[in-house]
Design a protein around this motif. Structure first.
Motif, short mmCIF file in Angstrom:
data_model
loop_
_atom_site.label_atom_id
_atom_site.label_comp_id
_atom_site.label_asym_id
_atom_site.label_seq_id
_atom_site.Cartn_x
_atom_site.Cartn_y
_atom_site.Cartn_z
N ILE A 27 0.84 -1.31 0.03
CA ILE A 27 0.09 0.12 0.08
C ILE A 27 0.74 1.22 -0.13
N LYS A 28 1.90 1.23 0.82
CA LYS A 28 2.81 2.36 0.65
C LYS A 28 3.42 2.34 -0.58
N GLU A 29 3.75 1.37 -1.11
CA GLU A 29 4.48 1.63 -2.59
C GLU A 29 3.35 2.14 -3.56
N LEU A 30 2.18 1.56 -3.33
CA LEU A 30 0.78 2.05 -4.18
C LEU A 30 0.85 3.63 -4.27
N GLN A 31 0.87 4.02 -3.09
CA GLN A 31 0.68 5.49 -2.78
C GLN A 31 1.96 6.38 -3.42
N GLN A 32 2.95 5.93 -3.78
CA GLN A 32 3.90 6.53 -4.64
C GLN A 32 4.09 5.96 -5.85
N SER A 33 3.23 5.32 -6.54
CA SER A 33 3.23 4.79 -7.82
C SER A 33 2.37 5.63 -8.71
N ASN A 34 2.29 5.09 -9.97
CA ASN A 34 1.08 5.75 -10.74
C ASN A 34 -0.26 5.19 -10.62
N CYS A 35 -0.49 4.40 -9.72
CA CYS A 35 -1.82 3.86 -9.48
C CYS A 35 -2.69 5.19 -9.19
N LYS A 36 -3.90 5.40 -9.79
CA LYS A 36 -4.61 6.19 -9.69
C LYS A 36 -5.82 6.03 -8.37
N LYS A 37 -6.20 5.12 -8.22
CA LYS A 37 -6.77 4.66 -6.85
C LYS A 37 -6.65 3.11 -6.44
N HIS A 38 -6.92 2.94 -5.23
CA HIS A 38 -6.84 1.59 -4.81
C HIS A 38 -7.69 1.46 -3.48
N TRP A 44 -15.25 -10.95 6.97
CA TRP A 44 -15.42 -10.76 8.46
C TRP A 44 -14.51 -11.71 9.34
N ASN A 45 -14.01 -12.78 8.66
CA ASN A 45 -13.13 -13.83 9.28
C ASN A 45 -11.82 -13.58 9.14
N LEU A 46 -11.31 -12.43 8.22
CA LEU A 46 -10.09 -12.17 8.00
C LEU A 46 -9.29 -13.32 7.30
N LYS A 47 -9.86 -14.40 6.41
CA LYS A 47 -9.25 -15.16 5.86
C LYS A 47 -9.35 -14.86 4.09
N VAL A 48 -10.18 -14.03 3.96
CA VAL A 48 -10.55 -13.76 2.26
C VAL A 48 -10.33 -11.98 2.28
N TRP A 49 -9.49 -11.92 1.48
CA TRP A 49 -8.93 -10.35 1.20
C TRP A 49 -9.34 -10.08 -0.49
N TYR A 50 -9.66 -8.85 -0.55
CA TYR A 50 -9.65 -8.32 -2.03
C TYR A 50 -9.09 -6.96 -2.22
N THR A 51 -8.39 -6.90 -3.13
CA THR A 51 -7.66 -5.76 -3.56
C THR A 51 -8.35 -5.06 -5.04
N MET A 52 -8.10 -3.85 -4.93
CA MET A 52 -8.64 -3.05 -6.12
C MET A 52 -7.95 -2.07 -6.54
#
Length: 107
Positions: A27-38, A44-52
């Motif tokens: 996430i820190k690297e994304l904030q310094q990259s050319n990524c427009k949004k993330h 709820w059980n913290l075992k499944v994660w999604y990133t966009m």
């Protein structure tokens, strides 16, 4: 614009701390990259994660994914999860989570 959506199912709770470590660095690297949004969300059980992430083009995505912490995370991904799915679509903005999760058959 290209929207990349990833679903990561952790194999066990013992992987959670290591996952958080990589994720916070990425996430820190994304904030310094050319990524427009993330954005990131977990189940709820913290075992499944999604990133966009939203990018101008495929070259910017590939440059980010194949360098730095993300590259190291991909190399070690089998230690975290045996179930990682990712999709890229043409989109001008990020999606609501409910819509994004449908890309993986959720909801």
């Amino acid at each position: 614009m290209i929207l990349s959506v990833t679903k990561i199912e952790l194999d066990s709770y013992s992987k959670l701390i290591a996952f958080f470590k990589f994720n916070s660095q990425i996430i820190k690297e994304l904030q310094q990259s050319n990524c427009k949004k993330h954005k990131v969300t977990g189940s709820w059980n913290l075992k499944v994660w999604y990133t966009m992430t939203l990018w101008e083009n495929e070259n910017e995505i590939d440059a980010f994914y194949r360098n730095g912490t993300h590259l190291e995370a991909m190399k070690q991904s089998k230690k975290f999860s045996s179930k990682i799915q990712s999709q890229r679509i043409q989109k001008e903005d990020v999606l609501p989570w409910k819509e994004a999760k449908k890309m993986f058959g959720n909801y």
